[in-house]
Write a protein that holds these residues in place. Structure first.
Motif, mmCIF file in Angstrom:
data_model
loop_
_atom_site.group_PDB
_atom_site.id
_atom_site.type_symbol
_atom_site.label_atom_id
_atom_site.label_comp_id
_atom_site.label_asym_id
_atom_site.label_seq_id
_atom_site.Cartn_x
_atom_site.Cartn_y
_atom_site.Cartn_z
ATOM 1 N N GLY A 124 -19.512 12.663 73.811
ATOM 2 C CA GLY A 124 -19.480 11.644 72.757
ATOM 3 C C GLY A 124 -18.356 11.920 71.785
ATOM 4 O O GLY A 124 -18.382 12.908 71.050
ATOM 5 N N SER A 125 -17.356 11.046 71.790
ATOM 6 C CA SER A 125 -16.188 11.266 70.924
ATOM 7 C C SER A 125 -16.528 11.119 69.448
ATOM 8 O O SER A 125 -15.975 11.825 68.602
ATOM 9 N N GLY A 126 -17.429 10.192 69.117
ATOM 10 C CA GLY A 126 -17.744 9.930 67.717
ATOM 11 C C GLY A 126 -18.256 11.159 66.992
ATOM 12 O O GLY A 126 -17.820 11.471 65.879
ATOM 13 N N VAL A 127 -19.192 11.877 67.607
ATOM 14 C CA VAL A 127 -19.737 13.069 66.969
ATOM 15 C C VAL A 127 -18.702 14.191 66.920
ATOM 16 O O VAL A 127 -18.690 15.006 65.988
ATOM 17 N N SER A 128 -17.826 14.239 67.917
ATOM 18 C CA SER A 128 -16.759 15.246 67.923
ATOM 19 C C SER A 128 -15.788 14.999 66.775
ATOM 20 O O SER A 128 -15.381 15.939 66.075
ATOM 21 N N ILE A 129 -15.426 13.741 66.569
ATOM 22 C CA ILE A 129 -14.535 13.381 65.476
ATOM 23 C C ILE A 129 -15.187 13.715 64.129
ATOM 24 O O ILE A 129 -14.554 14.270 63.232
ATOM 25 N N ALA A 130 -16.467 13.394 64.002
ATOM 26 C CA ALA A 130 -17.189 13.627 62.748
ATOM 27 C C ALA A 130 -17.255 15.100 62.390
ATOM 28 O O ALA A 130 -17.213 15.472 61.208
ATOM 29 N N ALA A 131 -17.363 15.960 63.401
ATOM 30 C CA ALA A 131 -17.505 17.403 63.158
ATOM 31 C C ALA A 131 -16.174 18.136 63.096
ATOM 32 O O ALA A 131 -16.139 19.310 62.694
ATOM 33 N N GLY A 132 -15.103 17.474 63.477
ATOM 34 C CA GLY A 132 -13.809 18.141 63.581
ATOM 35 C C GLY A 132 -13.374 18.868 62.321
ATOM 36 O O GLY A 132 -12.888 20.007 62.374
ATOM 37 N N SER A 133 -13.530 18.231 61.165
ATOM 38 C CA SER A 133 -13.087 18.849 59.914
ATOM 39 C C SER A 133 -13.921 20.077 59.564
ATOM 40 O O SER A 133 -13.423 21.018 58.929
ATOM 41 N N ILE A 134 -15.187 20.090 59.967
ATOM 42 C CA ILE A 134 -16.064 21.240 59.706
ATOM 43 C C ILE A 134 -15.532 22.472 60.440
ATOM 44 O O ILE A 134 -15.409 23.558 59.861
ATOM 45 N N PHE A 135 -15.214 22.297 61.707
ATOM 46 C CA PHE A 135 -14.693 23.414 62.494
ATOM 47 C C PHE A 135 -13.307 23.838 62.008
ATOM 48 O O PHE A 135 -12.999 25.036 61.934
ATOM 49 N N LYS A 136 -12.497 22.865 61.658
ATOM 50 C CA LYS A 136 -11.144 23.164 61.175
ATOM 51 C C LYS A 136 -11.203 23.979 59.882
ATOM 52 O O LYS A 136 -10.493 24.991 59.743
#
Length: 396
Positions: free
Chosen positions: A111-123
């Motif tokens: 699911g790309s949407g959840v990946s995009i949403a979490a991206g800044s957290i991991f970054k």
């Protein structure tokens, strides 16, 4: 005495504060050194079926390679799994839980949407993430800590548009879920490529959770379209397929990689005819020795535990996302070895230089963190099972 007690408490609090902020993501216990890999996947919600299959590939990889050597010491690899619930509003909380668990690297998500949403957290936490099947370009764009081992939607949309044109289709209906990054993105890429190739496009969208598509497919019938492209979730796909056939639509119905799930076949029943999809892998492809070994071992892994079979949709079929999940795990291990470190920053730098011969093909990364892949598998549904038709590339 009070001064001594106050001083002692201050020292303890200071120590706790600094140990809570440490970037050391390894632990030591009775089993020795441990390095944690986070699994960021949907175990519930509309993408749970695909998420569970992706996790199966990661879990199997962990049984194949349960340890990694860092600085001459053997570390046990511990998987820390969280459920992002297929929900972009809950994805950040799930991602933050992985950060609090001090994982060194993250795998996912389906699911790309959840990946995009979490991206800044991991970054922000400087923890690299490796997506398995999240195909939207926005997942990695502008985020040096996000990578992926699959192809992207612009490529996938063009592949399916070209395939539709080669089948003689001239007018396409594109049906997407409003607000869903994967569905809307892939639908738009298909439409652009189809129109560029000289075709005409009719567009429609629906809201998440919608179950009645009768008005939409009736309009498609009036428009006399000769192909429907409907990239959608595992739950939604059978509804679209059945209602389109009930309305009298006999033209090909096509989807993207999410459609490679056995439950779509089961829930579509006799309506699943003239169905086509693009995907990342085929278990019957014998051209890659690594893939053949994976298929055999993974099937044994599935049969060894009834829960595994249940999570795989009740069959022994090897989904492409399981193969990608396996590859994502192995890329993480290769990067950890190359970095010779448990720190996310070091592992991130090593991922960009990985050259790994995976079960879904050779994996290297471009400057954006995307895998250098240029081939898709086209499959259909025949006699209640997925059938490989051909591979398809896009000329650059």
């Amino acid at each position: 005495m009070k001064k001594i007690l106050a001083l002692t408490i201050a020292v303890v609090l200071t120590f706790a504060m600094f140990t809570g902020c440490t970037s050391n993501t390894s632990t030591s216990g009775k089993d020795g050194k441990v390095i944690k890999i986070g699994i960021f996947e949907p175990a519930s919600g509309q993408n749970a079926g695909g998420g569970k299959q992706e996790v199966l590939g990661m879990r199997y990889a962990n049984t194949v390679t349960p340890t990694v050597t860092i600085n001459g010491e053997t570390y046990k690899i511990e998987l820390v799994e969280v459920d992002n619930q297929s929900d972009t509003s809950k994805a950040k909380t799930a991602a933050q839980k992985l950060v609090s668990e001090n994982v060194s690297v993250v795998l996912g998500s389906y699911g790309s949407g959840v990946s995009i949403a979490a991206g800044s957290i991991f970054k922000d936490a400087k923890i690299p993430a490796i997506g398995a099947s999240c195909t939207n370009p926005q997942v990695t764009l502008g985020n040096e800590y996000y990578f992926r081992v699959c192809f992207l939607d612009p490529f996938q949309g063009t592949v399916m548009a070209n395939f539709a044109k080669e089948k003689g289709c001239k007018k396409a209906a594109v049906l997407t879920q409003a607000g869903d990054d994967y569905s809307a993105g892939l639908g738009n890429y298909f439409a652009e490529a189809f129109e560029k190739a000289g075709g005409k496009v009719v567009k429609a969208d629906f809201q998440g959770g919608e179950t009645d598509f009768s008005a939409i497919v009736s309009n498609f019938l009036k428009e006399n379209v000769d192909v429907i492209f409907a990239p959608s979730s595992i739950e939604t796909a059978p509804l679209i397929i059945k209602q389109a056939r009930t309305a009298g639509i006999k033209c090909p119905i096509m989807g993207g990689d999410t459609w490679e799930n056995e439950t779509i076949i089961k829930n579509s029943g006799d309506a699943a005819k003239d169905i086509y999809l693009s995907t990342f892998f085929d278990e019957n492809d014998t051209s890659n020795a690594a893939a053949a070994n994976f298929v055999k071992g993974f099937k044994d892994f599935l049969k060894a535990d009834p829960k595994n079979l249940t999570n795989n949709g009740g069959t022994e079929g090897v989904a492409a996302v399981s193969a990608l999940g396996y590859d994502a795990y192995m890329v993480a291990v290769e990067a950890i070895k190359a970095a010779n470190s448990v720190k996310g920053e070091d592992i991130c730098k090593a991922i960009s230089k990985v050259n790994y011969n995976g079960v879904t093909g050779n994996i290297t990364f471009d400057s954006n963190g995307d895998a250098n892949k240029s081939m898709a598998y086209i499959k259909t549904i025949e006699n209640g099972a997925f059938k490989f038709l051909r591979t398809q590339s896009v000329q650059k």
